[in-house]
Write an enzyme that holds these catalytic residues in place. Sequence first.
Site, short mmCIF file in Angstrom:
data_model
loop_
_atom_site.label_atom_id
_atom_site.label_comp_id
_atom_site.label_asym_id
_atom_site.label_seq_id
_atom_site.Cartn_x
_atom_site.Cartn_y
_atom_site.Cartn_z
N GLY A 95 4.60 -4.83 -9.45
CA GLY A 95 4.89 -5.90 -8.52
C GLY A 95 3.85 -6.00 -7.42
O GLY A 95 2.93 -5.19 -7.32
N ALA A 96 4.00 -7.00 -6.58
CA ALA A 96 3.15 -7.17 -5.40
C ALA A 96 4.00 -6.92 -4.17
O ALA A 96 4.99 -7.61 -3.96
CB ALA A 96 2.54 -8.57 -5.37
N LYS B 228 0.07 -6.87 -14.26
CA LYS B 228 0.41 -7.24 -12.88
C LYS B 228 0.50 -8.75 -12.84
O LYS B 228 -0.52 -9.45 -12.87
CB LYS B 228 -0.63 -6.72 -11.90
N ASP C 173 0.83 -1.22 0.00
CA ASP C 173 0.00 0.00 0.00
C ASP C 173 0.86 1.27 0.00
O ASP C 173 0.56 2.23 0.69
CB ASP C 173 -0.94 0.01 1.21
N SER C 174 1.90 1.23 -0.80
CA SER C 174 2.82 2.38 -0.88
C SER C 174 2.48 3.33 -2.03
O SER C 174 3.06 4.41 -2.11
CB SER C 174 4.27 1.89 -1.04
N GLY C 175 1.61 2.91 -2.93
CA GLY C 175 1.25 3.77 -4.06
C GLY C 175 1.66 3.23 -5.41
O GLY C 175 1.68 3.96 -6.40
N LYS C 176 1.97 1.93 -5.49
CA LYS C 176 2.41 1.34 -6.76
C LYS C 176 1.35 1.44 -7.84
O LYS C 176 1.65 1.70 -9.00
CB LYS C 176 2.80 -0.13 -6.57
N THR C 177 0.10 1.17 -7.46
CA THR C 177 -0.97 1.14 -8.47
C THR C 177 -1.22 2.53 -9.03
O THR C 177 -1.37 2.70 -10.25
CB THR C 177 -2.26 0.56 -7.86
N LEU C 178 -1.24 3.54 -8.17
CA LEU C 178 -1.40 4.91 -8.66
C LEU C 178 -0.21 5.30 -9.53
O LEU C 178 -0.38 5.89 -10.61
CB LEU C 178 -1.53 5.88 -7.49
#
Length: 203
Positions: free
Chosen positions: A97-98, A31, A11-16
Amino acid sequence: MNYFITAIGTDSGKTLASAIICEALGADYWKPVQCGLPRDMDTVRHLITNTASIFYPERYLLETPASPHAAAKIEGISIELDSFKLPSTKNILIIEGAGGCLVPLNDQNFMIDLVEIFRAEVIVVSNHYLGSINHTLLTIEALKRRNCAIRGLIFNGEPNPATEQIILSHTKLKCLLRMKKEPEINNEVVKQYASAIKANWHE
């Protein structure tokens, strides 16, 4: 060119960040391992407005919100490193990544192993919290130890000049973008950040 989006944690902001880069470059998105729902692919698809990006299905789609190795065991699946094949595209590919680099895929392999297999250039998302300097430097050290190419850093959260300065000074990496805490994440926000990162991309 393939770019692998990793982070210093979950939940660090990878998707955004992935959505912003897809929007900026008109890149495709993939992904390889999704743990938990909703799918990050659906989030990225919803956030971008360009018509060039193609979205590729996950190699492993797991419903359990846990690390890949744990989720796979719960669901009776074995994640095999040699089962990952890059989607066939002539476009730029953004690979999300995950979790972080040393999130386990199985009892032997980690997310960082995919970076090596895909020969992707890495973008590290560092979100600001107490301890993020240590986690960011450890992530970058692990990548450099494996001779992984690193494109740069994206900082996520309210600006913290002291934190950013020490990280950039020690890693000699470029800051590609600073993402603030937005009251709402929507298409307009993504387009604004896409313009910002595009301006920095080739500097």
